[in-house]
Scaffold this active site. Structure first.
Site, PDB file in Angstrom:
ATOM      1  N   CYS A 311     -36.909   7.497  33.868  1.00 25.44           N
ATOM      2  CA  CYS A 311     -37.180   7.698  35.295  1.00 25.44           C
ATOM      3  C   CYS A 311     -37.070   6.473  36.199  1.00 25.44           C
ATOM      4  O   CYS A 311     -36.771   6.642  37.379  1.00 25.44           O
ATOM      5  CB  CYS A 311     -38.522   8.395  35.492  1.00 25.44           C
ATOM      6  SG  CYS A 311     -39.915   7.558  34.749  1.00 25.44           S
ATOM      7  N   ARG A 341     -32.776   2.114  22.809  1.00 22.11           N
ATOM      8  CA  ARG A 341     -33.860   1.195  22.475  1.00 22.11           C
ATOM      9  C   ARG A 341     -33.526   0.496  21.172  1.00 22.11           C
ATOM     10  O   ARG A 341     -33.086   1.149  20.218  1.00 22.11           O
ATOM     11  CB  ARG A 341     -35.181   1.950  22.295  1.00 22.11           C
ATOM     12  CG  ARG A 341     -35.654   2.580  23.567  1.00 22.11           C
ATOM     13  CD  ARG A 341     -37.007   3.214  23.381  1.00 22.11           C
ATOM     14  NE  ARG A 341     -37.421   3.846  24.622  1.00 22.11           N
ATOM     15  CZ  ARG A 341     -38.575   4.436  24.831  1.00 22.11           C
ATOM     16  NH1 ARG A 341     -39.475   4.468  23.842  1.00 22.11           N
ATOM     17  NH2 ARG A 341     -38.866   4.977  25.991  1.00 22.11           N
ATOM     18  N   GLU A 343     -34.740  -0.389  18.086  1.00 25.82           N
ATOM     19  CA  GLU A 343     -35.913  -0.030  17.284  1.00 25.82           C
ATOM     20  C   GLU A 343     -36.025  -0.890  16.033  1.00 25.82           C
ATOM     21  O   GLU A 343     -36.924  -0.686  15.216  1.00 25.82           O
ATOM     22  CB  GLU A 343     -35.867   1.457  16.890  1.00 25.82           C
ATOM     23  CG  GLU A 343     -35.960   2.427  18.072  1.00 25.82           C
ATOM     24  CD  GLU A 343     -37.382   2.625  18.588  1.00 25.82           C
ATOM     25  OE1 GLU A 343     -38.318   1.979  18.066  1.00 25.82           O
ATOM     26  OE2 GLU A 343     -37.546   3.417  19.541  1.00 25.82           O
ATOM     27  N   ARG A 352     -35.924   8.570  14.969  1.00 28.25           N
ATOM     28  CA  ARG A 352     -36.144   7.238  15.544  1.00 28.25           C
ATOM     29  C   ARG A 352     -34.830   6.480  15.469  1.00 28.25           C
ATOM     30  O   ARG A 352     -34.453   5.967  14.424  1.00 28.25           O
ATOM     31  CB  ARG A 352     -37.263   6.480  14.816  1.00 28.25           C
ATOM     32  CG  ARG A 352     -37.577   5.148  15.503  1.00 28.25           C
ATOM     33  CD  ARG A 352     -38.766   4.458  14.905  1.00 28.25           C
ATOM     34  NE  ARG A 352     -39.980   5.240  15.082  1.00 28.25           N
ATOM     35  CZ  ARG A 352     -40.684   5.307  16.206  1.00 28.25           C
ATOM     36  NH1 ARG A 352     -40.301   4.628  17.262  1.00 28.25           N
ATOM     37  NH2 ARG A 352     -41.769   6.034  16.270  1.00 28.25           N
ATOM     38  N   GLU A 360     -35.397  14.320  31.138  1.00 21.30           N
ATOM     39  CA  GLU A 360     -36.550  13.696  31.784  1.00 21.30           C
ATOM     40  C   GLU A 360     -36.935  14.517  33.007  1.00 21.30           C
ATOM     41  O   GLU A 360     -36.107  14.781  33.872  1.00 21.30           O
ATOM     42  CB  GLU A 360     -36.212  12.267  32.209  1.00 21.30           C
ATOM     43  CG  GLU A 360     -37.324  11.560  32.948  1.00 21.30           C
ATOM     44  CD  GLU A 360     -38.347  10.875  32.040  1.00 21.30           C
ATOM     45  OE1 GLU A 360     -38.256  11.046  30.806  1.00 21.30           O
ATOM     46  OE2 GLU A 360     -39.218  10.171  32.571  1.00 21.30           O
ATOM     47  N   ASP A 421     -49.462  13.091  24.532  1.00 21.05           N
ATOM     48  CA  ASP A 421     -48.402  13.096  23.522  1.00 21.05           C
ATOM     49  C   ASP A 421     -48.388  14.447  22.820  1.00 21.05           C
ATOM     50  O   ASP A 421     -49.444  14.988  22.505  1.00 21.05           O
ATOM     51  CB  ASP A 421     -48.663  12.015  22.456  1.00 21.05           C
ATOM     52  CG  ASP A 421     -48.098  10.656  22.869  1.00 21.05           C
ATOM     53  OD1 ASP A 421     -47.456  10.578  23.930  1.00 21.05           O
ATOM     54  OD2 ASP A 421     -48.315   9.696  22.121  1.00 21.05           O
ATOM     55  N   GLU A 434     -44.270  12.364  17.248  1.00 16.72           N
ATOM     56  CA  GLU A 434     -44.334  12.578  18.704  1.00 16.72           C
ATOM     57  C   GLU A 434     -42.969  13.053  19.153  1.00 16.72           C
ATOM     58  O   GLU A 434     -41.984  12.331  19.002  1.00 16.72           O
ATOM     59  CB  GLU A 434     -44.710  11.281  19.425  1.00 16.72           C
ATOM     60  CG  GLU A 434     -44.688  11.456  20.937  1.00 16.72           C
ATOM     61  CD  GLU A 434     -44.611  10.139  21.714  1.00 16.72           C
ATOM     62  OE1 GLU A 434     -45.140   9.120  21.229  1.00 16.72           O
ATOM     63  OE2 GLU A 434     -44.019  10.154  22.800  1.00 16.72           O
ATOM     64  N   ASN A 437     -43.701  13.895  25.669  1.00 20.96           N
ATOM     65  CA  ASN A 437     -44.966  13.568  26.312  1.00 20.96           C
ATOM     66  C   ASN A 437     -44.975  14.026  27.766  1.00 20.96           C
ATOM     67  O   ASN A 437     -43.951  14.408  28.323  1.00 20.96           O
ATOM     68  CB  ASN A 437     -45.268  12.078  26.210  1.00 20.96           C
ATOM     69  CG  ASN A 437     -44.178  11.240  26.843  1.00 20.96           C
ATOM     70  OD1 ASN A 437     -43.540  11.655  27.799  1.00 20.96           O
ATOM     71  ND2 ASN A 437     -43.977  10.059  26.297  1.00 20.96           N
ATOM     72  N   CYS A 463     -44.165  12.079  34.897  1.00 19.07           N
ATOM     73  CA  CYS A 463     -42.896  12.324  34.237  1.00 19.07           C
ATOM     74  C   CYS A 463     -43.136  12.842  32.827  1.00 19.07           C
ATOM     75  O   CYS A 463     -44.222  12.696  32.267  1.00 19.07           O
ATOM     76  CB  CYS A 463     -42.023  11.075  34.216  1.00 19.07           C
ATOM     77  SG  CYS A 463     -42.680   9.727  33.238  1.00 19.07           S
ATOM     78  N   ARG A 470     -35.902  14.608  18.687  1.00 17.95           N
ATOM     79  CA  ARG A 470     -37.237  14.834  18.123  1.00 17.95           C
ATOM     80  C   ARG A 470     -37.567  16.324  18.036  1.00 17.95           C
ATOM     81  O   ARG A 470     -38.172  16.769  17.072  1.00 17.95           O
ATOM     82  CB  ARG A 470     -38.283  14.098  18.975  1.00 17.95           C
ATOM     83  CG  ARG A 470     -38.079  12.574  18.998  1.00 17.95           C
ATOM     84  CD  ARG A 470     -39.027  11.853  18.105  1.00 17.95           C
ATOM     85  NE  ARG A 470     -38.766  10.427  18.041  1.00 17.95           N
ATOM     86  CZ  ARG A 470     -39.608   9.476  18.462  1.00 17.95           C
ATOM     87  NH1 ARG A 470     -40.775   9.822  19.000  1.00 17.95           N
ATOM     88  NH2 ARG A 470     -39.305   8.211  18.331  1.00 17.95           N
TER      89      ARG A 470
HETATM   90  P1  ATP Z   1     -42.837   6.191  19.595  1.00 19.94           P
HETATM   91  O1  ATP Z   1     -44.287   5.841  19.658  1.00 19.94           O
HETATM   92  O2  ATP Z   1     -42.501   7.281  18.632  1.00 19.94           O
HETATM   93  O3  ATP Z   1     -41.950   4.985  19.490  1.00 19.94           O
HETATM   94  P2  ATP Z   1     -42.678   6.054  22.391  1.00 19.94           P
HETATM   95  O4  ATP Z   1     -44.107   6.042  22.769  1.00 19.94           O
HETATM   96  O5  ATP Z   1     -41.938   4.778  22.319  1.00 19.94           O
HETATM   97  O6  ATP Z   1     -42.513   6.845  21.005  1.00 19.94           O
HETATM   98  P3  ATP Z   1     -41.964   7.118  24.879  1.00 19.94           P
HETATM   99  O7  ATP Z   1     -41.683   5.788  25.437  1.00 19.94           O
HETATM  100  O8  ATP Z   1     -43.195   7.808  25.269  1.00 19.94           O
HETATM  101  O9  ATP Z   1     -41.918   7.074  23.301  1.00 19.94           O
HETATM  102  O10 ATP Z   1     -40.657   8.022  25.102  1.00 19.94           O
HETATM  103  C1  ATP Z   1     -40.733   9.386  25.442  1.00 19.94           C
HETATM  104  C2  ATP Z   1     -39.964  10.267  24.481  1.00 19.94           C
HETATM  105  O11 ATP Z   1     -38.697   9.717  24.204  1.00 19.94           O
HETATM  106  C3  ATP Z   1     -40.611  10.421  23.119  1.00 19.94           C
HETATM  107  O12 ATP Z   1     -41.591  11.416  23.130  1.00 19.94           O
HETATM  108  C4  ATP Z   1     -39.426  10.834  22.274  1.00 19.94           C
HETATM  109  O13 ATP Z   1     -39.140  12.202  22.437  1.00 19.94           O
HETATM  110  C5  ATP Z   1     -38.297  10.048  22.883  1.00 19.94           C
HETATM  111  N1  ATP Z   1     -38.040   8.811  22.126  1.00 19.94           N
HETATM  112  C6  ATP Z   1     -38.589   7.596  22.320  1.00 19.94           C
HETATM  113  N2  ATP Z   1     -38.085   6.687  21.467  1.00 19.94           N
HETATM  114  C7  ATP Z   1     -37.171   7.350  20.708  1.00 19.94           C
HETATM  115  C8  ATP Z   1     -36.295   6.959  19.641  1.00 19.94           C
HETATM  116  N3  ATP Z   1     -36.249   5.703  19.220  1.00 19.94           N
HETATM  117  N4  ATP Z   1     -35.500   7.894  19.091  1.00 19.94           N
HETATM  118  C9  ATP Z   1     -35.518   9.170  19.537  1.00 19.94           C
HETATM  119  N5  ATP Z   1     -36.318   9.596  20.532  1.00 19.94           N
HETATM  120  C10 ATP Z   1     -37.133   8.719  21.128  1.00 19.94           C
HETATM  121 ZN    ZN Z   2     -40.610   8.649  32.812  1.00 19.99          ZN
HETATM  122 MG    MG Z   3     -41.375   3.500  20.770  1.00 21.09          MG
END
Ligand code: ATP
Ligand code: ZN
Ligand code: MG
Length: 504
Positions: A311, A341, A343, A352, A360, A421, A434, A437, A463, A470
Site C-alpha cells: 500500500c 522481500r 527472506e 515463504r 492488497e 493475523d 499466517e 492479515n 489495509c 499462502r
Molecule cells: P511473516 O511473519 O510470515 O514473515 P509478515 O508479517 O512479514 O509475515 P506481512 O508483512 O504482514 O507479513 O505481509 C502481509 C501478507 O503478505 C502475509 O500475510 C502473507 O500473505 C504475505 N507475505 C508476506 N511475506 C511473504 C513471503 N515471503 N512469501 C509469501 N507471502 C508473503
Molecule cells: Zn498495507
Molecule cells: Mg516477514
C-alpha cells in the site's frame, strides 16, 4: 531516562555589537529566562528542567550564548526563541542577525543506559559513561538543531533501550477466533507435491517460482472468491499501484525506519549512452560472464526498492489533499504485480518466497469508518474460510507491524489500532501459517502523507494483504490434491488441471 541539553552558540551579526547595547541584551536575556522560555511549560516543572541562558558575552560581531535545559524548552528551542527576541533589540542599533554557529552541544541522559542502546549514531562525536548516566558530545550545525536532531537522537536511544528491555518477551499475540476443526485430507508438504506434479518449477532467481497453468488455476479461483465474496459486496474499486518504491514514499510510510535487511534494491544507469556501456556488453560477449563489478561502477542509487508492502506507493495519489466527506470511506484494492522481500535463509516452499503475489485491500475515512470496514472485512473473511474453503484457521490480534518496525513495542494505547493475523494449520507439520492479515493503521499513513478530511476529523486508514501463495499453500496442505475432497465451489472454480506440457 532524564535528559539534559547544553549548548554553546554564537549569534553572528551584520556588524560589531556596540558596548552600549549590553544593558538591553542583559534585559532580553532576563526576559527570556523568566518569561518567554517558561511559556508552555507545565507548572510542576523545576527551574532546572527549563531552558535558560546561563551566560553571554560579546565578541566583535558575535553574541556568544551558553544555554542549558532539562526536558522543557530544550536548549536548542530556547536558542531559536531567543534569536527572535534579540533580533528586535539589535535592530535598534541597526544590526541584523545573520546566522548561528554552534560551537558545542551535549546531551546528558541520566539513569541506567545500556551502552548497546547507543551504537554508532550520526552526529555523536563522543560518548562518556559514568555511574549516573551518559554524556553525548555532538557535532552539528544550526540546521540540524532546527531539524530537531537532538530530540530525534534522544527518542531513538529511548526506543532502542525499550526494545532491549522488551527483547526476550514474545510478541503480543491474542486469539480472537478459532474455526471449527476440519478433517485433514493430506499429510505432506503441498509444495513438494506441486513440484512432483509439474505444476510449479523454481525460477532462476532465489525464492522465485514459475507457476504452471494448474497452479494459476488455483490462484485465479481464490482471486475470484475474493472478488465475488469480499471485494464486490463491500464496494472496493480496483486501482493499479506502482511496484517500484522510491525512498520518498518509504520515508513517509515509516518503512525507511527499518526495512533495509529485506529490500530488493533498485538502481538506475548513470547514463543511457550506449558508448558508456559498450565495454560491459563486450566483456559479456567475450567471456560469457556478466561483469557485475563493472556494472556497479556505472549505476546510481539505489533509488528505492521493489514493492515490499503493497500500500505505501498508493499514498502519493492522495498526498497533500483534503478528501470530501461525501467520498468517504474510500475503498480500493490492487492486484497489479509482485511483492519482493529478501527472506534470506527463511525461504520455504511457495509460502515463504522472495517474490510473491498479493491482493492488497486498502481503505480510508474517519476512525469509525475505518474500524467498521475492518470489522466487515473480518466477517466476510470468516464466512469465506469457514463456509467456502472449509479451512481450519484462527485469527489473532498481534503487535502492529509498524509498531514492531518502529520499535514502538508493547500494545497500542488505542485498542482499535492494530493487526489481525489469519493463520491456517498445516497438517504436515502441525504448525500454523499466517496467510493474510487485516490492519487498522490509525492516522499513521494520512499523517505521513499529509492527507486530511473535510470535516476536520482525524483521517484513518487500514489495509489487508491477501497472499495468494499462502492461501494456496494452506488450502492444499489441508485439502490435498484429490478434487473429490475439495469444497464444491473451489473445485468448480479451479476446474480440471490443464496439463499442457509434455517433457520427453
Ligand atoms: P511473516 O511473519 O510470515 O514473515 P509478515 O508479517 O512479514 O509475515 P506481512 O508483512 O504482514 O507479513 O505481509 C502481509 C501478507 O503478505 C502475509 O500475510 C502473507 O500473505 C504475505 N507475505 C508476506 N511475506 C511473504 C513471503 N515471503 N512469501 C509469501 N507471502 C508473503
Ligand atoms: Zn498495507
Ligand atoms: Mg516477514
Amino acid at each position: 531516562m532524564y535528559v539534559r541539553f547544553s549548548l554553546n552558540a554564537d549569534l553572528l551579526t551584520s556588524g560589531d555589537i556596540p558596548g552600549e547595547a549590553a544593558a538591553a541584551i542583559e534585559q532580553a536575556v532576563q526576559e527570556a529566562n523568566e518569561t518567554s522560555f517558561r511559556r508552555g511549560v507545565p507548572k510542576e516543572a523545576q527551574p532546572d528542567d527549563i531552558g535558560r541562558i546561563t551566560g553571554w558575552s560579546v565578541e566583535g560581531n558575535a553574541l556568544r550564548l551558553s544555554i542549558a535545559s532539562g526536558p522543557y524548552t530544550r536548549a536548542h528551542d530556547a536558542l531559536f526563541r531567543f534569536r527572535k527576541s534579540i533580533a528586535s533589540v539589535l535592530g535598534r542599533h541597526r544590526i541584523g542577525v545573520r546566522g548561528i554557529e554552534v560551537t558545542g552541544f551535549t546531551i546528558r541522559l541520566e539513569g541506567s543506559v545500556e551502552p548497546a542502546a547507543i551504537p554508532r549514531l550520526p552526529m555523536i562525536q563522543e560518548t562518556a559513561f559514568d555511574e549516573n548516566g551518559v554524556l553525548l558530545s555532538l557535532t552539528l550545525n544550526a540546521a540540524d538543531l532546527e531539524n530537531k536532531v537532538p530530540d530525534r537522537l534522544v527518542r531513538l536511544i529511548e526506543e532502542k533501550a525499550e526494545a532491549m528491555a522488551y527483547g526476550g518477551k514474545a510478541e503480543h499475540w491474542e486469539l480472537i477466533y478459532e474455526s471449527p476443526r476440519q478433517p485433514p485430507r493430506f499429510d505432506r508438504d503441498p509444495t513438494e507435491e506441486m513440484v512432483k506434479k509439474g505444476w510449479i518449477k523454481h525460477g532462476a532467481a532465489r525464492g522465485q517460482w514459475i507457476y504452471g497453468p494448474q497452479a494459476v488455476q488455483l490462484f485465479r479461483a481464490f482471486e475470484t472468491i475474493v472478488l465475488e465474496e469480499i471485494i464486490r459486496p463491500l464496494g472496493f474499486s480496483e486501482m493499479v499501484f506502482p511496484k517500484l518504491v522510491p525512498w520518498e514514499v518509504w520515508k513517509r510510510s515509516g518503512h525507511a525506519k527499518g526495512v533495509y535487511p529485506e529490500i530488493y534494491y533498485v538502481c538506475t544507469p548513470k547514463t543511457r549512452d550506449p558508448a558508456y556501456w559498450e565495454d560491459v556488453a563486450d566483456y559479456f560477449k567475450v567471456t560469457g560472464e556478466v561483469p557485475v563489478e563493472m556494472i556497479r561502477d556505472r549505476i546510481d542509487g539505489p533509488i528505492g526498492g521493489m514493492c515490499y508492502a503493497q500500500c505505501p506507493p498508493f499514498w502519493p495519489f492522495v498526498q497533500g489533499e483534503t478528501l470530501a466527506t461525501d467520498c468517504l470511506p474510500i475503498h480500493v484494492f490492487d492486484r497489479s504485480g509482485t511483492s519482493h522481500r529478501y527472506e534470506s535463509g527463511g525461504i520455504h516452499g511457495i509460502e515463504r518466497v522472495d517474490e510473491f503475489h498479493r491482493i492488497e485491500v486498502l481503505w480510508l475515512g474517519t476512525a469509525e469508518q475505518t474500524v467498521d470496514t475492518a470489522d466487515r472485512l473480518h466477517a466476510a473473511y470468516t464466512r469465506v474460510f469457514d463456509d467456502l474453503l472449509e479451512l481450519e484457521w484462527r485469527c489473532a490480534r498481534v503487535t502492529p507491524w509498524f509498531m514492531a518496525q518502529e520499535g514502538l513495542v508493547g500494545v497500542s494505547e488505542n485498542e482499535q489500532i492494530g493487526t489481525r493475523d489469519y493463520e491456517a494449520v498445516l497438517p504436515y507439520s502441525g504448525g500454523w501459517l499466517e496467510f493474510q492479515n487485516v490492519s487498522v493503521n490509525g492516522n499513521k499513513y494520512p499523517k505521513g502523507f499529509n492527507v486530511k478530511i473535510q470535516s476536520g476529523a482525524d483521517c484513518w486508514s487500514g489495509c489487508s494483504g491477501i497472499g495468494l501463495e499462502r492461501w494456496t499453500a494452506a488450502f492444499l496442505a489441508q485439502k490435498g490434491f484429490d478434487m473429490a475432497d475439495w469444497p464444491d465451489r473451489v473445485a468448480e472454480l479451479v476446474g480440471e488441471p490443464k496439463e499442457i506440457f509434455r517433457f520427453l
